[in-house]
Design a protein around this motif. Sequence first.
Motif, PDB file in Angstrom:
ATOM      1  N   ILE A 132       0.400  -5.491  10.652  1.00 41.21           N
ATOM      2  CA  ILE A 132       0.271  -4.533   9.561  1.00 41.21           C
ATOM      3  C   ILE A 132       1.401  -4.623   8.542  1.00 41.21           C
ATOM      4  CG2 ILE A 132      -1.170  -2.753  10.648  1.00 41.21           C
ATOM      5  CD1 ILE A 132       1.464  -1.485  11.625  1.00 41.21           C
ATOM      6  N   ASN A 133       2.522  -5.176   8.951  1.00 41.04           N
ATOM      7  CA  ASN A 133       3.646  -5.257   8.018  1.00 41.04           C
ATOM      8  C   ASN A 133       3.842  -6.660   7.445  1.00 41.04           C
ATOM      9  OD1 ASN A 133       4.409  -2.523   8.088  1.00 41.04           O
ATOM     10  ND2 ASN A 133       5.324  -2.839  10.108  1.00 41.04           N
ATOM     11  N   THR A 134       2.775  -7.421   7.386  1.00 41.20           N
ATOM     12  CA  THR A 134       2.873  -8.718   6.704  1.00 41.20           C
ATOM     13  C   THR A 134       2.785  -8.461   5.207  1.00 41.20           C
ATOM     14  OG1 THR A 134       1.854  -9.859   8.542  1.00 41.20           O
ATOM     15  CG2 THR A 134       1.744 -10.962   6.410  1.00 41.20           C
ATOM     16  N   ILE A 135       3.795  -8.915   4.495  1.00 37.13           N
ATOM     17  CA  ILE A 135       3.810  -8.674   3.044  1.00 37.13           C
ATOM     18  C   ILE A 135       3.899 -10.014   2.318  1.00 37.13           C
ATOM     19  CG2 ILE A 135       4.985  -7.492   1.144  1.00 37.13           C
ATOM     20  CD1 ILE A 135       6.154  -5.558   3.121  1.00 37.13           C
ATOM     21  N   PRO A 136       2.785 -10.476   1.751  1.00 35.72           N
ATOM     22  CA  PRO A 136       2.908 -11.664   0.918  1.00 35.72           C
ATOM     23  C   PRO A 136       3.719 -11.303  -0.330  1.00 35.72           C
ATOM     24  CG  PRO A 136       0.596 -10.935   1.070  1.00 35.72           C
ATOM     25  CD  PRO A 136       1.420  -9.950   1.832  1.00 35.72           C
ATOM     26  N   ILE A 137       4.712 -12.124  -0.612  1.00 36.55           N
ATOM     27  CA  ILE A 137       5.515 -11.890  -1.818  1.00 36.55           C
ATOM     28  C   ILE A 137       4.925 -12.793  -2.906  1.00 36.55           C
ATOM     29  CG2 ILE A 137       7.837 -11.908  -2.815  1.00 36.55           C
ATOM     30  CD1 ILE A 137       7.796 -10.107  -0.399  1.00 36.55           C
ATOM     31  N   LEU A 138       4.356 -12.169  -3.923  1.00 38.37           N
ATOM     32  CA  LEU A 138       3.658 -12.960  -4.951  1.00 38.37           C
ATOM     33  C   LEU A 138       4.662 -13.795  -5.730  1.00 38.37           C
ATOM     34  CD1 LEU A 138       1.221 -10.221  -6.337  1.00 38.37           C
ATOM     35  CD2 LEU A 138       0.854 -11.845  -4.447  1.00 38.37           C
ATOM     36  N   ASP A 139       4.384 -15.080  -5.758  1.00 37.55           N
ATOM     37  CA  ASP A 139       5.257 -15.988  -6.496  1.00 37.55           C
ATOM     38  C   ASP A 139       4.714 -16.189  -7.918  1.00 37.55           C
ATOM     39  OD1 ASP A 139       7.471 -18.078  -6.243  1.00 37.55           O
ATOM     40  OD2 ASP A 139       5.805 -19.233  -7.075  1.00 37.55           O
ATOM     41  N   ASN A 140       3.411 -15.930  -8.074  1.00 40.69           N
ATOM     42  CA  ASN A 140       2.805 -16.007  -9.418  1.00 40.69           C
ATOM     43  C   ASN A 140       1.622 -15.047  -9.423  1.00 40.69           C
ATOM     44  OD1 ASN A 140       0.204 -17.592  -8.746  1.00 40.69           O
ATOM     45  ND2 ASN A 140       1.844 -18.759  -7.779  1.00 40.69           N
ATOM     46  N   MET A 141       1.117 -14.774 -10.605  1.00 41.08           N
ATOM     47  CA  MET A 141       0.112 -13.707 -10.715  1.00 41.08           C
ATOM     48  C   MET A 141      -1.243 -14.111 -10.132  1.00 41.08           C
ATOM     49  SD  MET A 141       1.232 -11.997 -14.314  1.00 41.08           S
ATOM     50  CE  MET A 141       1.787 -13.398 -15.248  1.00 41.08           C
ATOM     51  N   ASP A 142      -1.564 -15.407 -10.173  1.00 44.82           N
ATOM     52  CA  ASP A 142      -2.879 -15.853  -9.676  1.00 44.82           C
ATOM     53  C   ASP A 142      -3.001 -15.705  -8.159  1.00 44.82           C
ATOM     54  OD1 ASP A 142      -3.557 -16.504 -12.216  1.00 44.82           O
ATOM     55  OD2 ASP A 142      -3.060 -18.642 -12.004  1.00 44.82           O
ATOM     56  N   GLU A 143      -1.866 -15.691  -7.475  1.00 42.17           N
ATOM     57  CA  GLU A 143      -1.886 -15.673  -6.006  1.00 42.17           C
ATOM     58  C   GLU A 143      -2.647 -14.458  -5.452  1.00 42.17           C
ATOM     59  OE1 GLU A 143       2.129 -16.144  -4.364  1.00 42.17           O
ATOM     60  OE2 GLU A 143       1.440 -15.148  -2.538  1.00 42.17           O
ATOM     61  N   LEU A 144      -2.576 -13.355  -6.199  1.00 44.26           N
ATOM     62  CA  LEU A 144      -3.142 -12.103  -5.695  1.00 44.26           C
ATOM     63  C   LEU A 144      -4.635 -12.212  -5.400  1.00 44.26           C
ATOM     64  CD1 LEU A 144      -2.540  -9.115  -5.086  1.00 44.26           C
ATOM     65  CD2 LEU A 144      -3.112  -8.608  -7.448  1.00 44.26           C
ATOM     66  N   GLN A 145      -5.348 -12.988  -6.236  1.00 42.78           N
ATOM     67  CA  GLN A 145      -6.811 -13.040  -6.134  1.00 42.78           C
ATOM     68  C   GLN A 145      -7.267 -13.468  -4.741  1.00 42.78           C
ATOM     69  OE1 GLN A 145      -8.639 -11.918  -8.764  1.00 42.78           O
ATOM     70  NE2 GLN A 145     -10.256 -11.904  -7.215  1.00 42.78           N
ATOM     71  N   TYR A 146      -6.539 -14.430  -4.148  1.00 41.11           N
ATOM     72  CA  TYR A 146      -6.948 -14.929  -2.834  1.00 41.11           C
ATOM     73  C   TYR A 146      -6.944 -13.800  -1.797  1.00 41.11           C
ATOM     74  CZ  TYR A 146      -7.605 -17.921   1.161  1.00 41.11           C
ATOM     75  OH  TYR A 146      -8.135 -18.489   2.287  1.00 41.11           O
ATOM     76  N   TYR A 147      -5.904 -12.972  -1.864  1.00 42.65           N
ATOM     77  CA  TYR A 147      -5.823 -11.873  -0.887  1.00 42.65           C
ATOM     78  C   TYR A 147      -6.918 -10.846  -1.180  1.00 42.65           C
ATOM     79  CZ  TYR A 147      -1.178 -13.964  -0.583  1.00 42.65           C
ATOM     80  OH  TYR A 147      -0.148 -14.849  -0.476  1.00 42.65           O
ATOM     81  N   THR A 148      -7.126 -10.558  -2.461  1.00 44.52           N
ATOM     82  CA  THR A 148      -8.144  -9.573  -2.827  1.00 44.52           C
ATOM     83  C   THR A 148      -9.502 -10.011  -2.284  1.00 44.52           C
ATOM     84  OG1 THR A 148      -6.908  -9.387  -4.868  1.00 44.52           O
ATOM     85  CG2 THR A 148      -8.980  -8.223  -4.799  1.00 44.52           C
ATOM     86  N   ASP A 149      -9.771 -11.300  -2.374  1.00 48.25           N
ATOM     87  CA  ASP A 149     -11.071 -11.813  -1.932  1.00 48.25           C
ATOM     88  C   ASP A 149     -11.180 -11.913  -0.406  1.00 48.25           C
ATOM     89  OD1 ASP A 149     -11.709 -12.088  -4.560  1.00 48.25           O
ATOM     90  OD2 ASP A 149     -11.377 -14.260  -4.647  1.00 48.25           O
ATOM     91  N   ASN A 150     -10.072 -12.119   0.284  1.00 50.13           N
ATOM     92  CA  ASN A 150     -10.172 -12.488   1.701  1.00 50.13           C
ATOM     93  C   ASN A 150      -9.612 -11.499   2.712  1.00 50.13           C
ATOM     94  OD1 ASN A 150     -11.323 -15.361   1.681  1.00 50.13           O
ATOM     95  ND2 ASN A 150      -9.776 -15.382   0.058  1.00 50.13           N
ATOM     96  N   VAL A 151      -8.746 -10.581   2.271  1.00 49.91           N
ATOM     97  CA  VAL A 151      -8.230  -9.615   3.259  1.00 49.91           C
ATOM     98  C   VAL A 151      -9.287  -8.525   3.440  1.00 49.91           C
ATOM     99  CG1 VAL A 151      -6.410  -7.956   3.794  1.00 49.91           C
ATOM    100  CG2 VAL A 151      -5.818 -10.100   2.676  1.00 49.91           C
ATOM    101  N   SER A 152      -9.534  -8.177   4.701  1.00 45.59           N
ATOM    102  CA  SER A 152     -10.667  -7.300   4.971  1.00 45.59           C
ATOM    103  C   SER A 152     -10.288  -5.818   4.982  1.00 45.59           C
ATOM    104  CB  SER A 152     -11.274  -7.695   6.319  1.00 45.59           C
ATOM    105  OG  SER A 152     -10.264  -7.591   7.308  1.00 45.59           O
ATOM    106  N   LYS A 153      -9.035  -5.494   4.720  1.00 43.56           N
ATOM    107  CA  LYS A 153      -8.601  -4.091   4.801  1.00 43.56           C
ATOM    108  C   LYS A 153      -7.614  -3.816   3.681  1.00 43.56           C
ATOM    109  CE  LYS A 153      -7.110  -5.225   9.001  1.00 43.56           C
ATOM    110  NZ  LYS A 153      -6.436  -5.293  10.277  1.00 43.56           N
ATOM    111  N   ASN A 154      -7.076  -2.612   3.631  1.00 45.07           N
ATOM    112  CA  ASN A 154      -6.022  -2.332   2.651  1.00 45.07           C
ATOM    113  C   ASN A 154      -4.778  -3.140   3.024  1.00 45.07           C
ATOM    114  OD1 ASN A 154      -7.760  -0.532   1.574  1.00 45.07           O
ATOM    115  ND2 ASN A 154      -6.662   1.303   2.243  1.00 45.07           N
ATOM    116  N   PHE A 155      -4.062  -3.607   2.030  1.00 40.94           N
ATOM    117  CA  PHE A 155      -2.874  -4.407   2.347  1.00 40.94           C
ATOM    118  C   PHE A 155      -1.796  -4.213   1.285  1.00 40.94           C
ATOM    119  CE2 PHE A 155      -3.369  -7.816  -0.813  1.00 40.94           C
ATOM    120  CZ  PHE A 155      -4.697  -7.652  -1.182  1.00 40.94           C
TER     121      PHE A 155
END
Length: 463
Positions: free
Chosen positions: A151-174
């Motif tokens: 639950i405490n895994t925090i991807p640190i965004l290195d660029n703005m495009d990175e976010l989309q992958y998590y939005t599409d693939n993480v199945s819960k709030n993150f």
Amino acid sequence: MKIKYQDLIEQTFEFPQEEFEVHDNELYFNKIPLMDIIKQYGTPVKLTYLPKISSQIQKAKRLFNVAMAKVDYQADYKYCYCTKSSHFSFVLEEALKNKINLETSSAFDINIIDELYNSGIIGKDIFILSNGFKRTQYLENIVRLINDGFINTIPILDNMDELQYYTDNVSKNFNVGIRIASEEEPMFSFYTSRLGIRYNDIVPFYHEMIETNPKIGLKMLHFFINTGIKDTAYYWNELNKSLNVYVELKKVCPELDSFNIGGGFPIKRSLGFEYDYEYMAEEIVAQIKSVCDQHGVPEPDIFTEFGSFTVGESGATLYSVLDQKQQNDRELWNMIDSSFMTTLPDSWAINQRFILLPVNRWDAEYQRVCLGGLTCDSQDYYNDEAHTNAVFLPKFDKNDPLYLGFFHTGAYQESLGGYGGIQHCLIPAPKHIIIDLDENGDFSPKLFAKEQSYKSMLKTLGF
Ligand SMILES: Cc1ncc(COP(=O)(O)O)c(C=O)c1O
């Protein structure tokens, strides 16, 4: 006349020091008689003194917790170990005895997290901060962790495009963090770090992509200064700029509650090293609190990701002097039994200096020498120290072998040198000893790895 090597050291530095003592002309490192190690295992040999890893972590925790108590800081300090400094299992196992968190930098790091979890060393509540510009495999692995309940895994965004992958693939709030692209030191060869998102883009990016998505929480701002935590106008200026972004964001983003100052606590690279850790920790904490107070926002949890500081001082690398060559009237070359380029690559690549001391013969006269490695590369040498533009060692004597140690070599050298892989001129990776203390406080060395064999190298080469 005082011309013994020991006199030279005692006249130049306060000596003995916390981790270095000499008895009967032989060096002890953290009370370990190094000649005993050499007699048992030979050279070249790398060693890791495990208790130092825990004592460094405890020291940092103490420094930050005391600094927080002094200003009545209303949030917590969280220690993360940045795995890239040394990925060895014994390093992680020792570090994790101290209730810490981890920072990762590539896909395979997440496989290390799996191993640690499967062996019961970490739980799913550990903070995993995932930095770096990420390829698909790394993104997939991070998403797998989050979906698996870390639950405490925090991807640190290195660029703005990175976010989309998590939005599409993480199945819960993150939660995510954002790395701020810091400005480099004025003398550097470029202005802004390639890592992270530009200061001016962060708040608009938050409004556009994060605030509008109920699944995502922005929890952390991360900044890291490549040249380390130093008492310079440059460092304080960068800290302040990042804090200003933090408070601006906090006013619109209530879930933001963590400020990550990255790595960069220095280690001792010379017997003359002076650094006021207490002052630096107090000043950092006080500045964070002061900027938050000025803007009326609560103080964040402070995260650090110390790499060198955690593991650097636990390491030493011991060599023998094989022979001495005189190449002109003044230059004497002591040839060591390995290569600097492969075993201490930072000494060659970025001119990093380490503490260099003889292991024996402290009663011999000293002489100025150059140290040469075994590869045929003209750059494979070491001939100055952090405090002086020369190397002095006990006089070479064909009939009385001389052993040397480079100290505080525990961070980065194996990963940069490609430990266990193909080495320059096929000089093998040295053996590696791990030293721990048993329940009586006696030290117990253990062989972690033998010297690299020709078979392993030839296999990698396709033979
Ligand atoms: C993001 C990040 N955190 C932490 C570190 C560790 O730095 P140090 O070993 O100087 O503490 C690094 C080193 O490159 C880094 O890139």
